[in-house]
Design an enzyme around this catalytic site. Structure first.
Site, short mmCIF file in Angstrom:
data_model
loop_
_atom_site.label_atom_id
_atom_site.label_comp_id
_atom_site.label_asym_id
_atom_site.label_seq_id
_atom_site.Cartn_x
_atom_site.Cartn_y
_atom_site.Cartn_z
N SER A 99 10.69 56.04 4.28
CA SER A 99 10.23 56.62 5.31
C SER A 99 8.71 56.91 5.40
CB SER A 99 10.88 58.00 5.30
OG SER A 99 10.15 59.09 6.32
N TYR A 121 7.02 55.68 12.17
CA TYR A 121 6.58 56.64 13.28
C TYR A 121 5.53 56.37 14.14
CZ TYR A 121 10.79 59.70 12.13
OH TYR A 121 11.89 60.02 11.75
N THR A 147 11.10 53.46 14.48
CA THR A 147 11.77 54.43 14.97
C THR A 147 11.39 54.72 16.38
OG1 THR A 147 12.34 55.13 12.73
CG2 THR A 147 12.91 56.69 14.24
N LYS A 211 15.09 50.88 15.28
CA LYS A 211 15.87 51.99 14.88
C LYS A 211 15.95 53.16 15.92
CE LYS A 211 16.84 55.09 11.14
NZ LYS A 211 16.81 56.35 11.56
N HIS A 235 20.02 58.88 15.03
CA HIS A 235 19.16 59.65 13.86
C HIS A 235 19.98 60.77 12.97
CE1 HIS A 235 14.75 59.91 13.43
NE2 HIS A 235 15.14 61.08 12.44
C1 FMN Z 1 16.70 64.83 6.13
C2 FMN Z 1 16.61 63.56 7.08
C3 FMN Z 1 15.53 63.13 7.23
C4 FMN Z 1 15.38 62.04 8.24
N1 FMN Z 1 13.96 61.33 8.10
C5 FMN Z 1 13.76 60.36 8.93
C6 FMN Z 1 12.75 59.45 8.96
O1 FMN Z 1 11.73 59.80 8.40
N2 FMN Z 1 12.61 58.43 9.83
C7 FMN Z 1 13.80 57.96 10.46
O2 FMN Z 1 13.92 56.93 10.94
N3 FMN Z 1 14.94 58.45 10.05
C8 FMN Z 1 15.03 59.61 9.30
N4 FMN Z 1 16.36 60.35 9.29
C9 FMN Z 1 17.50 59.69 9.98
C10 FMN Z 1 18.35 58.75 8.79
O3 FMN Z 1 17.42 57.46 8.67
C11 FMN Z 1 19.61 58.17 9.26
O4 FMN Z 1 19.46 57.51 10.74
C12 FMN Z 1 20.68 59.22 9.25
O5 FMN Z 1 20.16 60.22 8.33
C13 FMN Z 1 22.11 58.43 8.98
O6 FMN Z 1 22.85 59.43 9.23
P1 FMN Z 1 23.92 59.95 7.98
O7 FMN Z 1 22.62 61.07 7.08
O8 FMN Z 1 24.80 60.61 8.53
O9 FMN Z 1 24.05 58.85 6.90
C14 FMN Z 1 16.55 61.32 8.52
C15 FMN Z 1 17.60 61.72 8.25
C16 FMN Z 1 17.67 63.07 7.54
C17 FMN Z 1 19.12 63.59 7.16
#
Ligand code: FMN
Length: 339
Positions: A99, A121, A147, A211, A235
């Site tokens: 990330s 981002y 993203t 994404k 997300h």
């Molecule tokens: C705590 C947390 C932080 C996240 N931070 C980012 C991020 O910084 N950038 C991003 O593109 N997606 C972020 N996501 C989304 C994840 O990349 C992903 O799309 C999602 O968690 C997938 O679903 P799942 O947790 O049910 O497996 C985050 C998700 C969570 C749970």
């Protein structure tokens, strides 16, 4: 899975941030249930004595279709933060996306994994984002994951209630006391449009994936704009509540893209058979988010390895019992109904 211990380990603020979703968390829950509604239709009497989970991504053969999703602020989950998840990915042959809100420097995490990807981002201060791209390129990242589902933060009631504050993401060079997640998310640029994508594709100097795409028309536009890949994602249910799930959005996007770019999916993938279903619906790989964090919360790097090893073992068992020994041969013929 019993996860009552996680609240004790993480505390209310961090637990709400990592586990939570937007609004009434309808999409958060639907992400998991929609994979369970896809039914597998196994073939019998197939020689499955050798199984092979490998897939091709960005034109290269990879040992596994499982990719650790980019997730922010991992030092709030365990002291090693992103190093724990990256080493977990490396030790299990999983892919890895770091990330841009990382709490460990991209230069430190990159060498831990083969072919890491960097998630970006776009911030109001575009130069910050361009500097991040340069850092990723110089640190040997293989691809840039931009993203696009985060012009503003989702309506996250758990964070509003707890006022959770996070460590500064190392790559952003921020000073001062810790910020609330809302304050940090306000740094995102809500004016980003398709007109900007070409410039980022060019600045990247590496393959670009978008994404957070949920519509076939947007997926086609992404391909036209030069994306090498699309990550179908809501997300993790954290942005707009009640949107469709990855499992629901995937098939029409696969059809629209028609092999012109790689298609990955995430959201609610919890079991190896969910990964097999994603591939059967046409994905080239599947990203896993929170389960890796829960492993880290319980056992740091070893916990991440345990979670990823189990997912791989479940996938291996699925390939055998489904009568499709090679993951790359999975197609909709392995399914009864499509969501
Ligand atoms: C705590 C947390 C932080 C996240 N931070 C980012 C991020 O910084 N950038 C991003 O593109 N997606 C972020 N996501 C989304 C994840 O990349 C992903 O799309 C999602 O968690 C997938 O679903 P799942 O947790 O049910 O497996 C985050 C998700 C969570 C749970």
């Amino acid at each position: 899975m019993d996860d009552t211990d996680l609240l004790d380990i993480l505390g209310d603020g961090a637990h709400g941030y990592f586990a939570g979703g937007a609004g009434d968390e309808i999409t958060l829950r639907a992400n998991e249930t929609s994979w369970s509604q896809v039914r597998l239709a196994p073939r019998v009497l197939v020689d499955v004595s050798e199984r092979d989970p490998s897939v091709t991504l960005l034109g290269k053969q990879r040992p596994s279709p499982i990719v650790v999703a980019p997730m922010a602020y991992q030092k709030h989950v365990c002291p090693d933060g992103e190093l724990a998840s990256a080493r977990g990915a490396a030790r299990t042959g999983s892919g890895y996306v770091l990330s841009s809100q990382t709490t460990t420097a991209p230069t430190v995490v990159g060498p831990e994994v083969s072919d890491p990807w960097f998630q970006l981002y776009v911030f109001r201060d575009r130069q910050v984002s361009l500097d991040l791209v340069a850092q990723a390129r110089e640190s040997g990242y293989e691809a840039l994951v931009l993203t696009v589902d985060f012009p503003v933060a989702g309506w996250r009631e758990r964070d509003k209630r707890t006022g959770f504050r996070v460590e500064h993401p190392v790559a952003l060079n921020l000073d001062g006391p810790p910020l609330t997640t809302e304050e940090l998310f306000a740094l995102h640029d809500p004016s980003l449009t398709w007109d900007d994508i070409g410039a980022f594709a060019e600045a990247a100097g590496m393959p670009l994936l978008l994404k957070g795409v949920l519509r076939p028309d947007d997926a086609e536009r992404a391909v036209d704009a030069g994306a090498a890949g699309i990550i179908v994602s809501n997300h993790g249910g954290r942005q707009l509540d009640t949107v469709l799930t990855g499992a629901e959005a995937l098939p029409p996007i696969v059809d629209a893209v028609a092999g012109r770019a790689d298609v990955l999916v995430d959201g609610g993938i919890r079991r190896g058979w969910d990964v097999a279903k994603a591939l059967a619906l046409g994905a080239d790989a599947a990203l896993v988010g929170r389960p890796v964090l829960w492993g880290m919360a319980r056992g740091g790097e070893e916990g991440a390895v345990a979670v990823l090893e189990q997912l791989h073992a479940e996938l291996d068992s699925t390939l055998a019992l489904l009568g499709v020994p090679n993951a790359r041969d999975l197609d909709r013929g392995a399914l009864v109904s499509q969501v």
